[in-house]
Design an enzyme around this catalytic site. Structure first.
Site, PDB file in Angstrom:
ATOM      1  N   TRP B 165       0.824  -1.211   0.000  1.00 32.42           N
ATOM      2  CA  TRP B 165       0.000   0.000   0.000  1.00 32.42           C
ATOM      3  C   TRP B 165       0.851   1.251   0.000  1.00 32.42           C
ATOM      4  O   TRP B 165       0.541   2.223  -0.698  1.00 32.42           O
ATOM      5  CB  TRP B 165      -1.006  -0.033   1.157  1.00 32.42           C
ATOM      6  CG  TRP B 165      -2.034  -1.091   0.903  1.00 32.42           C
ATOM      7  CD1 TRP B 165      -2.123  -2.317   1.503  1.00 32.42           C
ATOM      8  CD2 TRP B 165      -3.073  -1.049  -0.089  1.00 32.42           C
ATOM      9  NE1 TRP B 165      -3.159  -3.035   0.955  1.00 32.42           N
ATOM     10  CE2 TRP B 165      -3.770  -2.285  -0.019  1.00 32.42           C
ATOM     11  CE3 TRP B 165      -3.493  -0.100  -1.016  1.00 32.42           C
ATOM     12  CZ2 TRP B 165      -4.850  -2.591  -0.851  1.00 32.42           C
ATOM     13  CZ3 TRP B 165      -4.576  -0.399  -1.843  1.00 32.42           C
ATOM     14  CH2 TRP B 165      -5.237  -1.634  -1.757  1.00 32.42           C
ATOM     15  N   ASP B 237      -1.435   6.545   6.253  1.00 28.48           N
ATOM     16  CA  ASP B 237      -2.569   5.733   5.817  1.00 28.48           C
ATOM     17  C   ASP B 237      -2.829   4.735   6.942  1.00 28.48           C
ATOM     18  O   ASP B 237      -2.026   3.834   7.178  1.00 28.48           O
ATOM     19  CB  ASP B 237      -2.197   5.009   4.514  1.00 28.48           C
ATOM     20  CG  ASP B 237      -3.281   4.036   4.057  1.00 28.48           C
ATOM     21  OD1 ASP B 237      -4.297   3.878   4.765  1.00 28.48           O
ATOM     22  OD2 ASP B 237      -3.106   3.432   2.974  1.00 28.48           O
ATOM     23  N   LYS B 261     -12.236  -1.848   7.339  1.00 31.05           N
ATOM     24  CA  LYS B 261     -11.487  -2.821   8.139  1.00 31.05           C
ATOM     25  C   LYS B 261     -12.045  -2.830   9.557  1.00 31.05           C
ATOM     26  O   LYS B 261     -12.527  -3.837  10.035  1.00 31.05           O
ATOM     27  CB  LYS B 261     -10.002  -2.476   8.179  1.00 31.05           C
ATOM     28  CG  LYS B 261      -9.406  -1.993   6.867  1.00 31.05           C
ATOM     29  CD  LYS B 261      -9.313  -3.088   5.835  1.00 31.05           C
ATOM     30  CE  LYS B 261      -8.545  -2.591   4.612  1.00 31.05           C
ATOM     31  NZ  LYS B 261      -8.415  -3.612   3.578  1.00 31.05           N
TER      32      LYS B 261
END
Lengths: 426, 426
Positions: B165, B237, B261
């Protein structure tokens, strides 16, 4: 309300002999016939009883509590779709999880998104040379994505502006190419659609953009212009009349729509795009605005708005069950006719400013001759469980949005209320 | 499963003497104690009866049907949150409509989004000089929004890349400014976080970007680097560990996270940004990626993902009820410890490649020494109702995501299964 149900959540293993659950995973049973249910709770200390009588459909528990919601979007959803979503929310079809909890790459969600696309293709008879994308960010994100994907900085593009949304789309395009407003209805307060014959289109325009239905002003294209440039395409923002009637998709290069008017909750944007227009995004295009990325990944490049897509799928299924968009259009025409007639036959008490030939089937703006009564009108209607009738803050007055999911009974009730209100205040 | 309930949908006017609905709008009653319910349906022709026995919490109807869902996201949500959402789906608090049908500018939805923000601020102790934005498009959209809002084309920015990511975020930034990877764990297959002392930060970097928890590789920052440039800010992030533990927000310029999540369904992205960083978007920034637009409009510039925000609000409320993020962190530490211990104590039968000091509390990747057994492991686990244990397609093996909503019982069951599997296959 026309269709009503009375719902009981039942343990999945439970069978009530006279009521056959459709599948073992069904966790609700909807009573559609008159019924009496006796409930007894037994604890260690004592037994308590209560009966619930569902004497007839019209007194069913659920619908009694519902309002008629004339909001412009997010807007009313079909009752049976909501009940189905409620039934399956905790445990989708025996999967042991909610749709909200599913991996977007798992077989369960893939079956959901694929069926949604298949059903939408059937509804709109989408040709195979078009891709269907389920995205995020609303139509507003598409205002930028379109020029970023279809234009170079110097390219000409044309906009017909029939209301606020078309105007916003034009303004966003100014960042990325050379857009021109070739017709604007602003000076006439956005009450018209131009004659297509007199349009002065740019010779080399990459596309001609329209907003097929202006949600705020209630102006709807009943037919579509042909693009002058043989290499150009027609693009339509159909957010507020998407799936309200049949559309010949082959006339368009791109059709896009936020879901939250006719086909689902907010948070899903549907893009229908001719495949040969994909793949030319400029290098400054954010990856999430690049049609090629989403097309290559079947809308699963990153995590899509899964639950919203699932809800859209339930709505598509419902529209097909209604007989498809021709049948849906008939219902919408009947509702709109009833409401516009009530306005036009009020001898000026109610007024709709939009030219009759382009009045929207979806959004009906109207004012009161005695504008000082408008607040009272909205307040009294709300007391009668007809809500969200206030016009957009930019135009005032009233607006009744009567999307697919607004039942005829809702419009009938509104019209009856309007006549009564007029009788009391004329 | 630890907390279980047995739910009955009851008409809103119904009162069962021994069970007091919390409000008149409550349409479900959740039985949390052993109970017997006798149902009788009476139609014109005959009477049918059935009893539902909820003998104890562990045999409650709902939970029996649930799986333990180890998906990396979208992921498991708290059962009580799902039941509340189900209860209110058709008619939110007597409003007569679903949250999905509400105008985003109506008082009902405004109360929902405002409470969600207030609760999130309380959970993370967000200082008043930070704005909280509820957006769309996932963290991937932020990969572009960050440089577009914070940088000019020639500006330097630094990225620490501890997994896929962070790498994607870096690559997207290359379109908009001058990003540099100052440390990458790629050569060691993303199993480490660097020592902060040895980092060679760019002198004038506008920001230093990290991915606080790499979902795919299971690498989590336990502390945070200080930005070298006094005018630069730290950006994280936090998609996959957001609200899993307390965080000192004041150390960051921007924290952003996809909701799917730990805090809600997919389709909502939360951005926490220091207010002085807002207002400098470049002219090529799509309006929907401009923080100023969303900040000025309290996340209501266009229609937000209303239902998703509502779900996040329910989760925030639940996290506060659990005692806040310190308590949540303790639970997460206990679960992670149990699972990592099982791996480390397997004498190499199971292996986790991540350096112990930076192992994620959320995503636990592991492999089998006998890799040919991995498919069998995943298959057998699924039969035992433990699903989504397959590792990401880019790394293989297994991965157990044990976010906030994964109960301890789920990890205990997995660990017991791992030991049994090892005993049978060692």
């Amino acid at each position: 309300m026309a269709a009503t149900t009375n719902s009981f959540l039942i343990g999945n293993q439970t069978k009530i002999p006279s009521l056959k659950p459709k599948s073992i995973s069904q966790s609700f049973i909807h009573f559609t016939k008159p019924n009496t249910i006796n409930l007894t709770t037994t604890t260690r200390r004592r037994t308590n009883s209560v009966s619930i009588r569902c004497a007839s459909a019209s007194t069913a528990v659920g619908s009694e509590q519902r309002v008629f919601n004339f909001a412009a979007g997010p807007a009313a959803l079909p009752e049976n779709v909501l009940l189905k979503a409620q039934s399956d929310l905790y445990n989708w079809r025996g999967s042991g999880m909610s749709v909200m909890e599913m991996s977007h790459r798992g077989k369960e969600f893939l079956s959901i998104i694929q069926k949604a696309e298949t059903d939408l293709r059937q509804l709109l008879e989408i040709p195979s040379e078009y891709s269907v994308l389920f995205l995020q960010g609303g139509a507003t994100t598409q205002f930028a994505a379109l020029p970023l994907n279809l234009c170079k900085p110097d390219d000409s593009v044309d906009y017909i502006v029939t209301g606020s949304w078309g105007d916003k789309a034009f303004k966003e395009a100014q960042k990325y190419c050379n857009p021109k407003v070739i017709w604007s209805g602003k000076s006439e307060k956005y009450t018209k659609v131009p004659s297509f014959d007199g349009l002065e289109q740019s010779t080399h325009a990459k596309y001609l953009h329209i907003c097929a239905n202006e949600t705020i002003h209630g102006v709807e294209f009943k037919d579509y212009p042909v693009v002058g440039n043989p290499d150009g395409v027609l693009i339509a923002d159909m957010s507020s009349n998407f799936c309200s009637k049949p559309v010949d998709v082959s006339k368009f290069g791109v059709i896009y729509a936020g879901a939250q008017k006719n086909v689902g909750p907010s948070g899903v944007t549907i893009v229908i795009i001719r495949k040969d227009l994909i793949g030319n995004a400029r290098d400054i295009t954010p990856v999430m605005l690049d049609y090629k990325i989403h097309d290559e990944n079947s809308s699963l490049y990153n995590t899509p708005p899964c639950f919203g897509i699932y809800m859209c799928g339930l709505v598509f299924d419902d529209l097909l069950e209604q007989g498809g968009l021709k049948e849906v259009e008939k219902k919408n025409q009947r509702k709109a006719e009833l409401l516009y007639n009530a306005i036009d036959e009020s001898r000026g008490f109610f007024r709709c400013p939009v030219e009759k030939s382009v009045r929207s089937l979806m959004n009906v703006p109207f004012t009161l001759e005695k504008s000082e009564l408008e607040a009272e009108f909205i307040k009294e209607a709300a007391k009668e469980k007809m809500v969200q009738l206030k016009g957009h803050r930019s135009v005032g007055g009233m607006r009744a949005s009567i999307y697919n999911a607004m039942p005829l009974a809702g419009v009938e009730k509104l019209v009856a209320f309007m006549k009564d209100f007029q009788a009391r205040h004329a």
